[in-house]
Motif scaffolding. Sequence first.
Motif, short mmCIF file in Angstrom:
data_model
loop_
_atom_site.label_atom_id
_atom_site.label_comp_id
_atom_site.label_asym_id
_atom_site.label_seq_id
_atom_site.Cartn_x
_atom_site.Cartn_y
_atom_site.Cartn_z
N PHE A 1 0.83 -1.21 0.00
CA PHE A 1 0.00 0.00 0.00
C PHE A 1 0.87 1.26 0.00
CE2 PHE A 1 -1.62 3.39 2.76
CZ PHE A 1 -2.54 3.94 1.88
N ILE A 2 1.87 1.31 0.88
CA ILE A 2 2.75 2.48 0.95
C ILE A 2 3.42 2.73 -0.39
CG2 ILE A 2 4.91 3.35 1.98
CD1 ILE A 2 2.48 3.56 3.84
N ASN A 3 3.85 1.66 -1.06
CA ASN A 3 4.57 1.81 -2.32
C ASN A 3 3.66 2.10 -3.51
OD1 ASN A 3 7.14 1.46 -1.24
ND2 ASN A 3 6.99 -0.76 -1.36
N THR A 4 2.40 1.71 -3.44
CA THR A 4 1.52 1.87 -4.60
C THR A 4 0.39 2.87 -4.40
OG1 THR A 4 0.00 0.10 -3.93
CG2 THR A 4 1.91 -0.54 -5.28
N GLY A 5 -0.01 3.10 -3.14
CA GLY A 5 -1.16 3.97 -2.88
C GLY A 5 -2.49 3.33 -3.25
N ASP A 6 -2.50 2.00 -3.36
CA ASP A 6 -3.70 1.25 -3.74
C ASP A 6 -4.78 1.41 -2.66
OD1 ASP A 6 -5.68 -0.70 -4.19
OD2 ASP A 6 -4.24 -2.13 -5.02
N ILE A 7 -5.87 2.09 -2.99
CA ILE A 7 -6.95 2.38 -2.04
C ILE A 7 -7.60 1.10 -1.51
CG2 ILE A 7 -9.22 3.48 -1.78
CD1 ILE A 7 -6.85 5.41 -1.92
N ASP A 8 -7.70 0.06 -2.34
CA ASP A 8 -8.30 -1.19 -1.87
C ASP A 8 -7.48 -1.80 -0.73
OD1 ASP A 8 -10.40 -1.06 -3.68
OD2 ASP A 8 -9.26 -2.11 -5.24
N LEU A 9 -6.15 -1.73 -0.83
CA LEU A 9 -5.31 -2.22 0.25
C LEU A 9 -5.49 -1.36 1.49
CD1 LEU A 9 -1.99 -3.11 -1.58
CD2 LEU A 9 -3.56 -4.70 -0.46
N ASP A 10 -5.54 -0.06 1.30
CA ASP A 10 -5.73 0.89 2.40
C ASP A 10 -6.95 0.49 3.23
OD1 ASP A 10 -6.73 2.99 3.96
OD2 ASP A 10 -6.30 4.52 2.49
N GLN A 11 -8.06 0.34 2.58
CA GLN A 11 -9.31 0.07 3.29
C GLN A 11 -9.34 -1.31 3.93
OE1 GLN A 11 -12.16 0.95 0.22
NE2 GLN A 11 -11.97 3.16 0.50
N SER A 12 -8.52 -2.23 3.46
CA SER A 12 -8.54 -3.58 4.02
C SER A 12 -7.60 -3.75 5.21
CB SER A 12 -8.20 -4.61 2.94
OG SER A 12 -6.85 -4.52 2.57
N ILE A 13 -6.62 -2.86 5.40
CA ILE A 13 -5.65 -3.08 6.47
C ILE A 13 -5.47 -1.90 7.43
CG2 ILE A 13 -4.31 -4.78 5.20
CD1 ILE A 13 -2.28 -2.58 4.57
N ILE A 14 -6.00 -0.74 7.10
CA ILE A 14 -5.76 0.44 7.94
C ILE A 14 -7.08 1.03 8.42
CG2 ILE A 14 -4.75 2.75 8.01
CD1 ILE A 14 -2.83 1.84 5.82
N SER A 15 -7.18 1.22 9.70
CA SER A 15 -8.36 1.83 10.29
C SER A 15 -8.48 3.29 9.84
CB SER A 15 -8.26 1.79 11.81
OG SER A 15 -9.23 2.63 12.39
#
Length: 56
Positions: free
Chosen positions: A17-31
């Motif tokens: 997520f940090i390297n790509t900024g992928d919003i789907d990853l953001d919402q699945s792992i970060i509150s």
Amino acid sequence: MDSLKLNLEVMDNFIRFINTGDIDLDQSIISPDVVFYASTLFSMLIQLGVIPELQH
């Protein structure tokens, strides 16, 4: 799934997520309420061996 494997999977997704900024990853792992402190994050990544310790 044991906790070590799960933790490594979450960290891998976090780094992706940090390297790509992928919003789907953001919402699945970060509150949505998370607060990041860079020094703490970098210390954790160094301790996990994800990034090397900086040499002075």
